[in-house]
Design a protein around this motif. Structure first.
Motif, PDB file in Angstrom:
ATOM      1  N   LEU A 159       0.833  -1.209   0.000  1.00 37.75           N
ATOM      2  CA  LEU A 159       0.000   0.000   0.000  1.00 37.75           C
ATOM      3  C   LEU A 159       0.866   1.258   0.000  1.00 37.75           C
ATOM      4  N   SER A 160       1.984   1.232   0.705  1.00 40.96           N
ATOM      5  CA  SER A 160       2.890   2.401   0.708  1.00 40.96           C
ATOM      6  C   SER A 160       3.420   2.655  -0.700  1.00 40.96           C
TER       7      SER A 160
ATOM      8  N   MET B  93       0.729   4.119  -2.872  1.00 41.98           N
ATOM      9  CA  MET B  93       0.389   5.515  -2.584  1.00 41.98           C
ATOM     10  C   MET B  93       1.323   6.456  -3.357  1.00 41.98           C
TER      11      MET B  93
ATOM     12  N   VAL C  57      -5.173   5.079   0.222  1.00 42.03           N
ATOM     13  CA  VAL C  57      -4.487   4.815  -1.054  1.00 42.03           C
ATOM     14  C   VAL C  57      -5.484   4.776  -2.213  1.00 42.03           C
TER      15      VAL C  57
END
Ligand SMILES: Cc1cc2nc3c(=O)[nH]c(=O)nc-3n(C[C@H](O)[C@H](O)[C@H](O)COP(=O)(O)OP(=O)(O)OC[C@H]3O[C@@H](n4cnc5c(N)ncnc54)[C@H](O)[C@@H]3O)c2cc1C
Length: 270
Positions: free
Chosen positions: A19-20, A23, A70
């Protein structure tokens, strides 16, 4: 999933790492697909700690919030399901899911994480992440001043004992075999009243993952409130290796300083 199945980047693994990555890509207006089957390594732990702004939240709360943030970026899509195969193509990758869906991308990010390998001790797996933990920084505060075990031997046990010693004065090292410490280490453990039990552990008695007693092969038992253990692990997914990613001697995916794996256009996020 309706619509175009071509993406600039596919991220396999949509937990904290995936998810990071998504994003940053979403904020750069990249067309991204996250493929995730919802089995993060910490899923059994009731509370996550040591993560600023999220201390004490459940793993699910943290990832749900991350997913919400996100997917606000309209070029990012989330697919719930397992990626079962990745194939290198001329200009990128083809990803096949368990349901047979096919997706294509120029670049691939692997964020599938690691899988801890449970020992064959009855009750161990049920306690993992609840009262059987691996990291004093993540869970030591909750186990402070409690009767604590360390299930390890040699350097690993000594290192853990030196960290946990600051958190509780009641430590027993469970070596499940002949203790493997240097004389100076034994001296130090003794000076901190750290006990050692060499008898092999047979079973962990617990209630809903909370340890009650350790049962030894000779029939003896000892109560504990928490135990640290360090487990071997494997890659959660075999996709990186099937694509040709080299692993380090410790079983991590080999990367350069920019997280590039040994396969072109394939990066790691963990
Ligand atoms: C028991 C335990 C407790 C922990 N407690 C803490 C804590 O309190 N504080 C802290 O900071 N850290 C803690 N950690 C460490 C933390 O959980 C990890 O650092 C973190 O989960 C790593 O994130 P990740 O995204 O790399 O991998 P993971 O969170 O493991 O996620 C990998 C994701 O990839 C998905 N996936 C794998 N293969 C596929 C596939 N083929 N197709 C689709 N999806 C796939 C999985 O389902 C999963 O969602 C703990 C770890 C454990 C094991």
């Amino acid at each position: 999933m309706p619509g175009n199945n071509n993406f600039e980047v596919i991220v396999i693994g949509g937990s904290y790492g995936g998810l990071s990555a998504a994003m940053s890509l979403g904020r750069a207006l990249r067309r991204v697909l996250i493929v995730d089957n919802g089995l993060p390594c910490n899923r059994q732990t009731p509370h996550s700690h040591n993560f600023i702004t999220q201390d004490g939240k459940t793993p699910k709360e943290i990832s749900a919030l991350a997913k919400e943030k996100v997917t606000q970026y309209k070029t990012v899509q989330f697919y719930s399901g397992r990626a079962v195969k990745a194939t290198k193509k001329d200009k990128g990758f083809e990803i096949k899911t368990e349901s047979g869906d096919l997706f294509y991308s120029c670049k691939l990010i692997i964020a599938t994480g690691l899988k801890d390998l449970m020992p064959g001790i009855t009750g161990f797996a049920e306690c993992w992440g609840i009262s059987m933990v691996h990291c004093p920084y993540c869970h030591g505060y909750e186990l402070r001043n409690k009767k604590t075990g360390i299930m390890a031997n040699g350097e690993r046990a000594f290192h853990l004992a030196s960290l946990v010693n600051n958190l509780t004065g009641d430590i027993t090292i469970l070596t499940s075999g002949k203790a493997d410490f240097k004389p100076q280490q034994i001296e130090k453990l003794n000076s901190h009243h750290i006990k050692i039990i060499e008898t092999e552990v047979a079973e962990i008695e617990h209630q809903n993952g909370s340890i009650k007693n350790v049962i030894f092969r000779n029939g003896n038992s000892e109560s504990f409130e928490g135990i640290y253990a360090s487990l071997p692990f494997t890659q959660h997914s075999d996709i990186p290796v099937s694509l040709g990613c080299e692993l380090t001697e410790h079983g991590y995916i080999k990367v350069d300083d920019f997280q590039n794996t040994t396969v072109a256009r394939l990066r790691l996020r963990g």
